[in-house]
Design a protein around this motif. Sequence first.
Motif, PDB file in Angstrom:
ATOM      1  N   ASN A 178       1.289  -4.127 -37.347  1.00 38.13           N
ATOM      2  CA  ASN A 178       1.006  -2.542 -37.324  1.00 38.13           C
ATOM      3  C   ASN A 178       1.289  -1.915 -35.986  1.00 38.13           C
ATOM      4  N   SER A 181       8.158 -11.243 -42.138  1.00 35.48           N
ATOM      5  CA  SER A 181       6.899 -10.778 -42.613  1.00 35.48           C
ATOM      6  C   SER A 181       6.836  -9.241 -41.876  1.00 35.48           C
ATOM      7  N   VAL A 220       4.510  -5.636 -42.253  1.00 34.63           N
ATOM      8  CA  VAL A 220       3.550  -4.651 -42.957  1.00 34.63           C
ATOM      9  C   VAL A 220       3.534  -3.381 -42.185  1.00 34.63           C
ATOM     10  N   GLY A 226      -2.064  -8.193 -48.717  1.00 28.69           N
ATOM     11  CA  GLY A 226      -0.913  -8.085 -47.584  1.00 28.69           C
ATOM     12  C   GLY A 226      -0.398  -9.202 -47.504  1.00 28.69           C
ATOM     13  N   ASP A 278       0.907 -10.183 -44.513  1.00 31.26           N
ATOM     14  CA  ASP A 278       0.531 -11.029 -43.298  1.00 31.26           C
ATOM     15  C   ASP A 278      -0.932 -11.643 -43.566  1.00 31.26           C
TER      16      ASP A 278
END
Length: 268
Positions: free
Chosen positions: A9, A60, A62, A109, A111
């Motif tokens: 994030n 990965s 997000v 998610g 992650d």
Amino acid sequence: MLLLIDAGNTRVKWALMPTARLSQPDSLGRWDDSGSVEHAQVGQLVDTWRNAHVSRVILSNVAGADMRAELECALLSVLGLKPVPLEWFTSVPQLAGLRNGYRNPAQLGCDRFASAIAARALYPDEPLIVATCGTATTVDAVSAEGVFIGGMILPGLGLMASSLARNTAQLPEVAASLPVSTPFADHTDAAIVSGCIAAQAGAIERAVAAHASSGAAVRCILSGGAADLITPHLSFSTTRVDNLVLIGLQTVAASSLSVLPVTTAPSC
């Protein structure tokens, strides 16, 4: 070289290691090079990766579609004409020794799924609570049999403190790192932080207690930038592991030559 990328994030973390070393014991988390940058600095990674002779990339993400496109363009500059597909890690029903117990496995998610895979790989056959204390705090349960049971999501320590300060009249904006030595603070800044830390620690302790209801000893793994601030306020010992997502991607890389959706980098 294998390039692992974790676009979270707030920051993008990465690691490089020889693909041939994946099968070696005790290789988890042991990389030739690694680093972390803020989102706005992703373009600077091109020079770092260009001479690494990258032959495989697992990512990965997000941080959304814009970050995915930015990473793809950066990697296009790195890889040039080499036919190296980009393997995008996603949550699936079962992978690398972990079964995904989410009602809709794809909704978990990526992650969180990667972190749970890492925790299971590092501490097999143990019931685990995996708490990642970053922009958001996630607290997830993994069974000793290798099932991702489910978890909690709450605002991270900094986000919780700043939200309270921003949305409550006359409360100051405070740093989440303000030291707290007692739960009952004698000034407002510390009272905000004390309450936020109590909420974070309380969620983790509640998760451990719930997971331990079967009688087995639960290992609590903490990761993330706020972990050191929360750990002293927990009533039990914890295991600190940084870069869980990258370790999870490494575990997946070692489990199969290619098990993830792949794309080629677009024209930028």
